[in-house]
Design a protein around this motif. Structure first.
Motif, PDB file in Angstrom:
ATOM      1  N   ASN A  66     -16.603  84.535 -17.020  1.00  0.00           N
ATOM      2  CA  ASN A  66     -15.250  85.025 -17.273  1.00  0.00           C
ATOM      3  C   ASN A  66     -14.848  85.983 -16.162  1.00  0.00           C
ATOM      4  OD1 ASN A  66     -16.503  87.505 -17.875  1.00  0.00           O
ATOM      5  ND2 ASN A  66     -16.296  87.242 -20.089  1.00  0.00           N
TER       6      ASN A  66
ATOM      7  N   PHE B 241     -13.616  81.289 -18.371  1.00  0.00           N
ATOM      8  CA  PHE B 241     -12.688  81.737 -19.400  1.00  0.00           C
ATOM      9  C   PHE B 241     -12.018  83.058 -19.011  1.00  0.00           C
ATOM     10  CE2 PHE B 241     -15.868  79.075 -21.340  1.00  0.00           C
ATOM     11  CZ  PHE B 241     -15.116  78.225 -22.147  1.00  0.00           C
TER      12      PHE B 241
ATOM     13  N   THR C  85     -21.389  79.641 -18.135  1.00  0.00           N
ATOM     14  CA  THR C  85     -20.278  80.248 -18.860  1.00  0.00           C
ATOM     15  C   THR C  85     -19.939  81.583 -18.195  1.00  0.00           C
ATOM     16  OG1 THR C  85     -20.916  79.205 -20.941  1.00  0.00           O
ATOM     17  CG2 THR C  85     -19.482  81.126 -21.081  1.00  0.00           C
TER      18      THR C  85
ATOM     19  N   ASN D 231     -16.927  75.961 -17.269  1.00  0.00           N
ATOM     20  CA  ASN D 231     -16.894  76.835 -18.444  1.00  0.00           C
ATOM     21  C   ASN D 231     -16.472  78.246 -18.041  1.00  0.00           C
ATOM     22  OD1 ASN D 231     -17.871  75.280 -20.889  1.00  0.00           O
ATOM     23  ND2 ASN D 231     -19.530  74.842 -19.454  1.00  0.00           N
TER      24      ASN D 231
ATOM     25  N   TYR E 280      -7.555  74.769 -18.215  1.00  0.00           N
ATOM     26  CA  TYR E 280      -8.453  74.041 -17.313  1.00  0.00           C
ATOM     27  C   TYR E 280      -8.062  72.575 -17.192  1.00  0.00           C
ATOM     28  CZ  TYR E 280     -12.831  71.920 -15.648  1.00  0.00           C
ATOM     29  OH  TYR E 280     -13.776  71.187 -14.950  1.00  0.00           O
TER      30      TYR E 280
ATOM     31  N   GLN F 267      -9.633  78.670 -21.642  1.00  0.00           N
ATOM     32  CA  GLN F 267     -10.445  78.131 -20.556  1.00  0.00           C
ATOM     33  C   GLN F 267      -9.576  77.939 -19.319  1.00  0.00           C
ATOM     34  OE1 GLN F 267     -12.258  74.324 -21.306  1.00  0.00           O
ATOM     35  NE2 GLN F 267     -13.604  74.444 -19.514  1.00  0.00           N
TER      36      GLN F 267
END
Length: 288
Positions: free
Chosen positions: A257, A81, A255, A79, A55, A237
Motif C-alpha cells: 500500500n 492498495f 500485498t 495487489n 486496478y 485496489q
C-alpha cells in the motif's frame, strides 16, 4: 569428523539459500526469484500519482496502452492498495506515513512540523521537490487555481518542508541529472484522470515521463507510477509500477500500500520508517 562438518555446512548453506527465495508471477507464469536484502541506493526517485481509477480499469485496458507498455518493462504490483477515501488523506499518507487525521478534501490541511518524507530527506542532506502541474507559481499555498488543487499537493501542508521545494511542473528538468534525490509529480485535474479520461492520463504519462523512465534504467534511478485511490470502492485496489535500474520486470503478488511505497523510498536513502511506514517492510522482491 571432517565429513560431518562438511555435511553440516551443506545443511546450513541450503537453509540460507531457501531463506532468500520467494515465488512471484512474471509475464510468463510463476517463477522463483531471489529476494534482495536491501533496497538499491538510487540517485533519483520520481513518483507520479494519478487519480481515482481501480486496478482493473488500467490493467490491460485499451484506453491505457502506454501504462501497460510501461508495465511490461517494470515491476507491476497486482495487489497494491490505497489507504482510504477520498483523495487528500491518501496523498498525505504516502508522504508522511499517516493520514494525520485528515478524512476529507477540505483545504487547507495545515499539518505543522509533523514528520514527513520531505523533511526526512532534507535533514539527511538530500533534496526533495514536489512538482505540481498548473500551479500558478512556485511556492504557492492557495487551495485552487484553474486545474490545480492543493488537496493533491501534500508537501505544502507541512511547515518543515520549505517553500523552495514546492515547484511548478514546468520546472521539471529535461536534464535528469539535475533532479532532486526524490521528486513527487502531480498532474493537473485533467491529466491525472480526475476530470478527464484514462486515455488523457495515458498520453500525458507517455509524453511527459517516458524519457525519464527509459533514462532511469541506465542511470541508477527509479520511476514509481501509482494512483491515490480507486473509483471509490471498498476494495481500493490500484495500479502501481516500479520502472528503472535494478528492477526485475514481471508481475508481483506482494500485498503493498502507500505506506509500503513510502518505506521503500526511505530505505533507499537509509532513512527510518515514519508513522505507519515504520511497521512496513521495504519492498524487496523486485530488485536484481
Amino acid at each position: 569428523m571432517f565429513w560431518k562438518r562438511i555435511a553440516a555446512a551443506s545443511v546450513v548453506a541450503a537453509s540460507v539459500a531457501t531463506a532468500v527465495v520467494v515465488s512471484h508471477e512474471d509475464t510468463t507464469g510463476p517463477a522463483i526469484e531471489a529476494v534482495a536484502s536491501t533496497v538499491p541506493a538510487f540517485d533519483h526517485i520520481v513518483l507520479v500519482m494519478f487519480e481515482n481509477k481501480k486496478y482493473s480499469s488500467i490493467n490491460g485496458s485499451s484506453s491505457a496502452p502506454y501504462f501497460n507498455k510501461l508495465a511490461s518493462q517494470s515491476a507491476k504490483f497486482t495487489n497494491s492498495f490505497a489507504i482510504t477515501h477520498p483523495s487528500q488523506p491518501n496523498y498525505i499518507a504516502l508522504f508522511s506515513g499517516s493520514t494525520q487525521g485528515v478524512d476529507s478534501d477540505s483545504c487547507p490541511a495545515n499539518l505543522g512540523s509533523k514528520p514527513n518524507l520531505g523533511a526526512q530527506l532534507i535533514a539527511a542532506g538530500k533534496k526533495f521537490t514536489g512538482y505540481s502541474e498548473a500551479m500558478p507559481s512556485d511556492g504557492y499555498t492557495g487551495c485552487s487555481s484553474g486545474t490545480y488543487k492543493r488537496k493533491h499537493n501534500s508537501w505544502v501542508d507541512f511547515s518543515n518542508v520549505p517553500s523552495s521545494s514546492n515547484k511548478r511542473f514546468s520546472s521539471f528538468p529535461s536534464d535528469f541529472t539535475k533532479l532532486p534525490h526524490v521528486a513527487f509529480v502531480t498532474p493537473d485535474m485533467c491529466n491525472d484522470m480526475h476530470d478527464c479520461g484514462i486515455d488523457t492520463g495515458d498520453s500525458w504519462l507517455k509524453n511527459k515521463l517516458d524519457a525519464y523512465a527509459q533514462w532511469a534504467k541506465t542511470h541508477n534511478s527509479l520511476l514509481i507510477v501509482t494512483f491515490d485511490e480507486d473509483s471509490n470502492t471498498s476494495v481500493n485496489q490500484i495500479f502501481t509500477t516500479f520502472t528503472g535500474a535494478h528492477v526485475k520486470p514481471g508481475s508481483y503478488g506482494d500485498t503493498i500500500n502507500h505506506y509500503s511505497v513510502l518505506r521503500t523510498i526511505e530505505a533507499s536513502f537509509g532513512l527510518p520508517g515514519i508513522g505507519n511506514a515504520a511497521g512496513k517492510s521495504p519492498i524487496l522482491s523486485v530488485w536484481q
